[in-house]
Design a protein around this motif. Structure first.
Motif, PDB file in Angstrom:
ATOM      1  N   LYS A  59      -1.198   6.266  13.607  1.00 48.76           N
ATOM      2  CA  LYS A  59      -2.074   5.265  12.987  1.00 48.76           C
ATOM      3  C   LYS A  59      -2.083   5.439  11.476  1.00 48.76           C
ATOM      4  CE  LYS A  59      -6.881   3.642  12.970  1.00 48.76           C
ATOM      5  NZ  LYS A  59      -8.248   3.873  13.500  1.00 48.76           N
ATOM      6  N   VAL A  60      -2.013   4.318  10.757  1.00 52.87           N
ATOM      7  CA  VAL A  60      -2.079   4.333   9.289  1.00 52.87           C
ATOM      8  C   VAL A  60      -3.541   4.351   8.854  1.00 52.87           C
ATOM      9  CG1 VAL A  60      -1.581   3.052   7.179  1.00 52.87           C
ATOM     10  CG2 VAL A  60       0.124   3.152   9.011  1.00 52.87           C
ATOM     11  N   ILE A  61      -3.921   5.399   8.112  1.00 48.93           N
ATOM     12  CA  ILE A  61      -5.296   5.520   7.608  1.00 48.93           C
ATOM     13  C   ILE A  61      -5.431   4.825   6.255  1.00 48.93           C
ATOM     14  CG2 ILE A  61      -7.093   7.153   6.932  1.00 48.93           C
ATOM     15  CD1 ILE A  61      -5.730   9.210   8.753  1.00 48.93           C
ATOM     16  N   LEU A  62      -4.403   4.982   5.427  1.00 49.40           N
ATOM     17  CA  LEU A  62      -4.408   4.380   4.080  1.00 49.40           C
ATOM     18  C   LEU A  62      -2.976   4.070   3.688  1.00 49.40           C
ATOM     19  CD1 LEU A  62      -5.862   3.755   1.296  1.00 49.40           C
ATOM     20  CD2 LEU A  62      -5.203   6.071   0.642  1.00 49.40           C
ATOM     21  N   GLU A  63      -2.770   2.920   3.071  1.00 43.68           N
ATOM     22  CA  GLU A  63      -1.464   2.558   2.511  1.00 43.68           C
ATOM     23  C   GLU A  63      -1.686   2.040   1.102  1.00 43.68           C
ATOM     24  OE1 GLU A  63       2.323  -0.382   3.515  1.00 43.68           O
ATOM     25  OE2 GLU A  63       1.076   0.440   5.144  1.00 43.68           O
ATOM     26  N   GLN A  64      -1.097   2.723   0.123  1.00 43.12           N
ATOM     27  CA  GLN A  64      -1.337   2.379  -1.274  1.00 43.12           C
ATOM     28  C   GLN A  64      -0.010   2.246  -2.013  1.00 43.12           C
ATOM     29  OE1 GLN A  64      -3.944   5.093  -3.293  1.00 43.12           O
ATOM     30  NE2 GLN A  64      -4.074   3.845  -5.146  1.00 43.12           N
ATOM     31  N   ASN A  65       0.163   1.104  -2.697  1.00 38.01           N
ATOM     32  CA  ASN A  65       1.401   0.846  -3.420  1.00 38.01           C
ATOM     33  C   ASN A  65       1.236   1.151  -4.907  1.00 38.01           C
ATOM     34  OD1 ASN A  65       3.134  -1.459  -5.031  1.00 38.01           O
ATOM     35  ND2 ASN A  65       4.237  -0.588  -3.286  1.00 38.01           N
ATOM     36  N   PHE A  66       2.267   1.745  -5.518  1.00 35.32           N
ATOM     37  CA  PHE A  66       2.262   2.053  -6.945  1.00 35.32           C
ATOM     38  C   PHE A  66       3.402   1.294  -7.611  1.00 35.32           C
ATOM     39  CE2 PHE A  66       0.301   5.624  -4.814  1.00 35.32           C
ATOM     40  CZ  PHE A  66      -0.879   5.766  -5.548  1.00 35.32           C
ATOM     41  N   PRO A  67       3.128   0.535  -8.654  1.00 35.92           N
ATOM     42  CA  PRO A  67       4.152  -0.298  -9.306  1.00 35.92           C
ATOM     43  C   PRO A  67       5.155   0.560 -10.078  1.00 35.92           C
ATOM     44  CG  PRO A  67       2.106  -0.367 -10.551  1.00 35.92           C
ATOM     45  CD  PRO A  67       1.803   0.395  -9.292  1.00 35.92           C
ATOM     46  N   PRO A  68       6.254  -0.032 -10.528  1.00 33.29           N
ATOM     47  CA  PRO A  68       7.251   0.707 -11.316  1.00 33.29           C
ATOM     48  C   PRO A  68       6.644   1.295 -12.585  1.00 33.29           C
ATOM     49  CG  PRO A  68       8.128  -1.407 -10.596  1.00 33.29           C
ATOM     50  CD  PRO A  68       6.672  -1.429 -10.263  1.00 33.29           C
TER      51      PRO A  68
END
Length: 633
Positions: free
Chosen positions: A328-337
C-alpha cells in the motif's frame, strides 16, 4: 500658553497591558544563542554554516537538533550497508570529477577538508596538490578560497620543475593584476623565486584592476571559483548568488595543448585557505524505480526522509512511502527538476514511531519530454529527518559571529537592546526566536530546559537584533524581571495574582485572586473585560474621546453591556460616566466634564449581565491615559 503636564502616576503603571507577539516561521534563519560564556550558532537552513571564533572564521561540522538516526552520505566506501542499499541497477556510485561538478554550498561543505596553500618550505617555493585530474579531457572543478593573492597551476606533472603548467595568479602584483602564464618544463624552479624562462615570465592573459576593484577573493570571507577546461579553453569563473562571472579565460592556440593531470595551489605572503568541492554520490541516467533495501521507522508522530537532489532540466523524481508489507502507498510526493543544481528536499508523512515503512525512488521525464541521452538523476545525503529540525555548532567557546555560506547572511554578538521587531519574538515562553525553537529541544545541546538567561541574536534586514529570553533583562541577560512584570523585555504585567504582582518572570503563571482563574490568572471566573485598554482618539480642554473594539475581550460568554469609568490623577477612586449601555461592536464615547490640563484614566467595564457590570471594578483593568488640553482664551 500653559504647558501640558505629562506626569504619569506610578500606580497607573500596574494596569494590565497585554502585548501579543506572533511568531513568524522564517524559511531561512540564523541565530546566535548565548548563555554565560557559551555561544552557539543555530539555523534551519540547509546552507553550510560558518562562524567567527576568537576573530577567526571556523567551518567545523554542525550537529542536528533533534538528533537524527539513519544517515548515508556515500563518502565512506567502507560503509557497505549504506551504499549497498542504493547501489541497485541503474544507480551507480560516482565521483564529482567525472560528472556534475557543481558547488556544494549546503551542509556537505562543512565536512570538506580545509587546505592551507603553501608559500615556502626551507626557502624553496612550495606547491600543494589540490586535485588529481587523471587525464580528463574536459572538466569543471569547484573550489572555495579565502585569501587575496592566490596561485593556481594546471600541470601535466606533480613536480613543477618537471612540469608544463598553465599558471593563474589571482590578484597578484599588489592586487593590481589577475593574469596567466604559460610555463614549459624548467620555467618554474622552486629553488628560484622567479620564472627562469622568458615564455614563463610573460603574461599570456592579464586583467588590470582599478584601486576600488572588488576582490574576487578576500581574507574576510569565502569565495567560490570554478576552474573549467572545455576543448582548448581554460577558464576561471567566480560563483556568487548562483550566478557565474568570468574572471579570466585562456584559449590555447598551439597545435598541442599541455596535458592536464594536476591542479596545484600556491600563495605569496599572506595565508590562503582552500576547499575543493569533491564528493561521491549516487547517479542514474535511466528512467527507473526501485525500493531501498532497508526499512525505516517513524520518529514520534511523523516520518521524515531527507535527501539532496540534482537532476537535468526535464528530469523529475518521485518518493513513495510503502507500508510494511509493501502493498500500500502511504505517501507519494513528486519533486520537479533542479536544473543541474543541488537542492535539499524532504518527504514527511504521519507514520508513528511504532510502524515500519519502505521507501521507493522513481525517476521519470517531465510531461511532454522525450529522452535526449543527456538525462541524469543524482542524490546525496539520504537520511532520516524531522519536519522541524535545526543544525547547531558543536563548538561553543568564543563564538562572536554566525554566517550562512550561500547568501552570506550573518548575525553577530552585540549588546542586548531594549526592543526589537515583533516578528522575531516567539509568542510562547517555552520557545525562542523567530522560528520558535523549543526550549526542550535546545536542552539536548545547551543544557537549559527553560531557556533561562539566554541572549538571542538574529539577523533582520541585514542588521543584528539581540534580546533576552522571556523573563530576563540586562546586557548579559542574567537579571530577572522586576516584581510585577514578566515576559520578553519584562513588558507584560502580572495579571490578577495573589499576592499582587508575584508571578513567574518567564511565563506569568501565579496563584490567582479569587475572582480569576487560568495559568496566568487573566480569565475572570464570571464576567468579561477588555483585553487592551481603550484608545484615546481626541482630547479637548474638558473632554476625552475614546474608542475600543468590543470583540477584543477576555472571559465567557460574550459581553452585552458596558459602563465607562474615569479617575483623576489625585484619586484612585473610579467614577461612573453615564449609565450602563448596550454593547456594540466598536464602542466610541466622549467622556466630559473634565478640568483642563489634567491627567485622567478611562476604562470600560463589560458584562453579559447588566446587574453584574461592576463585579470586577476593584481590580486593575486596562485603562487609557488622557491629558486634557489647556483652556486658553
Amino acid at each position: 500658553m500653559c504647558k501640558r503636564n505629562m506626569y504619569f502616576l506610578k500606580w497607573l503603571a500596574s494596569f494590565l497591558i497585554i502585548i501579543s507577539f506572533k511568531p513568524v516561521k522564517n524559511s531561512d534563519f540564523i541565530s546566535l544563542i548565548s548563555i554565560r560564556n557559551d555561544n552557539f550558532c543555530i539555523t534551519n537552513s540547509s546552507s553550510a554554516m560558518i562562524y567567527k571564533r576568537n576573530n577567526n572564521l571556523q567551518e567545523k561540522e554542525t550537529t542536528f537538533l533533534p538528533r537524527i538516526g539513519y544517515f548515508c552520505d556515500f563518502e565512506n566506501s567502507e560503509n557497505g550497508n549504506c551504499i549497498d542499499s542504493f547501489k541497485v541497477h541503474p544507480w551507480n556510485l560516482v565521483n564529482y570529477l567525472n560528472y556534475e561538478s557543481t558547488f556544494l554550498l549546503d551542509l556537505r561543505w562543512e565536512r570538506l577538508p580545509v587546505k592551507k596553500l603553501p608559500f615556502k618550505d626551507d626557502n624553496y617555493l612550495s606547491f600543494l596538490t589540490l586535485v588529481k585530474l587523471g587525464g580528463l579531457r574536459d572538466f569543471k572543478v569547484p573550489i572555495s578560497l579565502k585569501g587575496e593573492e592566490i596561485h593556481l597551476l594546471l600541470c601535466d606533472k606533480e613536480k613543477v620543475e618537471e612540469a608544463n603548467c598553465y599558471w593563474f595568479i589571482l590578484q597578484g602584483w599588489s592586487r593590481k593584476y589577475t593574469a596567466m602564464r604559460k610555463c614549459k618544463v624548467g620555467g618554474i624552479l622552486p629553488w628560484d623565486h622567479y620564472p627562469k624562462r622568458d615564455d614563463c615570465a610573460k603574461r599570456k592573459v592579464e586583467k588590470v584592476h582599478s584601486e576600488k576593484f572588488p576582490l574576487y577573493s578576500s581574507k574576510e570571507k569565502w569565495s567560490h571559483i570554478m576552474i573549467e577546461k572545455k576543448a582548448n579553453t581554460i577558464s576561471l569563473k567566480l560563483y556568487n548568488e548562483r550566478k557565474e562571472e568570468d574572471i579570466i579565460d585562456f584559449t590555447e592556440k598551439d597545435a598541442k595543448m599541455f596535458e592536464l593531470n594536476y591542479i596545484l595551489g600556491h600563495r605569496k605572503d599572506e595565508e590562503v585557505l582552500c576547499k575543493v568541492h569533491e564528493n561521491n554520490y549516487m547517479r542514474s541516467t535511466t528512467v527507473s524505480e526501485f525500493t531501498l533495501n532497508r526499512a525505516f521507522t517513524g520518529s514520534g508522530i511523523e516520518s521524515c526522509i531527507s535527501f539532496i537532489l540534482n537532476t537535468c532540466s526535464y528530469c523529475s523524481t518521485t518518493v513513495i512511502f510503502l507500508n510494511e508489507g509493501k502493498t500500500k502507498v502511504i505517501l507519494e510526493q513528486n519533486f520537479p527538476p533542479t536544473n543541474g543544481i543541488w537542492e535539499h528536499h524532504k518527504s514527511v508523512t504521519n507514520i508513528s514511531s511504532s510502524i515500519f515503512f519502505w521507501v521507493k525512488l522513481k525517476t521519470m521525464l517531465t510531461e511532454g519530454s522525450s529522452s535526449t541521452g543527456s538525462e541524469f538523476w543524482s542524490f546525496d545525503n539520504f537520511r532520516a529527518c524531522h519536519n522541524e529540525e535545526y543544525r547547531i555548532t558543536q563548538s561553543s567557546d568564543g563564538i562572536s559571529e554566525c554566517q550562512l555560506l550561500e547568501d552570506n547572511k550573518k548575525v553577530e554578538k552585540v549588546e542586548t537592546i531594549d526592543s526589537v521587531t515583533d516578528d522575531i519574538i516567539c509568542s510562547s515562553p517555552d520557545a525562542i526566536g523567530s522560528s520558535c525553537i523549543s526550549c526542550d529541544l535546545l536542552q539536548e545541546r545547551i543544557n537549559n530546559k527553560k531557556c533561562e538567561k539566554l541572549q538571542i541574536c538574529e539577523e533582520k534586514n541585514g542588521d543584528t537584533q539581540c534580546f533576552c529570553s522571556s523573563g530576563y533583562m540586562g546586557s548579559q541577560c542574567n537579571e530577572v524581571c522586576p516584581k510585577g512584570t514578566y515576559g520578553y523585555f519584562c513588558q507584560k504585567q502580572c495579571a490578577f495574582c495573589d499576592p499582587v504582582g508575584q508571578c513567574d518572570a518567564i511565563n506569568g503563571n501565579c496563584e490567582c485572586h479569587n475572582l480569576f482563574e487560568g495559568p496566568t490568572c487573566q480569565v475572570p471566573k464570571k464576567g468579561q473585560y477588555l483585553e487592551i485598554a481603550p484608545k484615546v482618539v481626541d482630547q479637548k480642554a474638558d473632554s476625552c474621546e475614546i474608542q475600543w473594539d468590543s470583540e477584543n475581550y477576555i472571559g465567557k460568554p460574550k459581553p452585552k453591556y458596558y459602563l465607562v469609568q474615569y479617575s483623576n490623577a489625585r484619586s484612585s477612586w473610579w467614577n461612573d460616566y453615564g449609565e450602563v449601555e448596550n454593547l456594540e461592536k466598536n464602542g466610541n464615547v466622549v467622556v466630559g466634564n473634565f478640568r483642563s490640563n489634567k491627567q485622567y484614566a478611562i476604562r470600560v467595564l463589560l458584562s453579559d449581565e447588566k446587574d453584574e457590570i461592576k463585579k470586577l471594578q476593584y481590580t486593575n483593568l486596562p485603562a487609557a491615559m488622557c491629558m486634557t488640553t489647556c483652556n486658553d482664551p
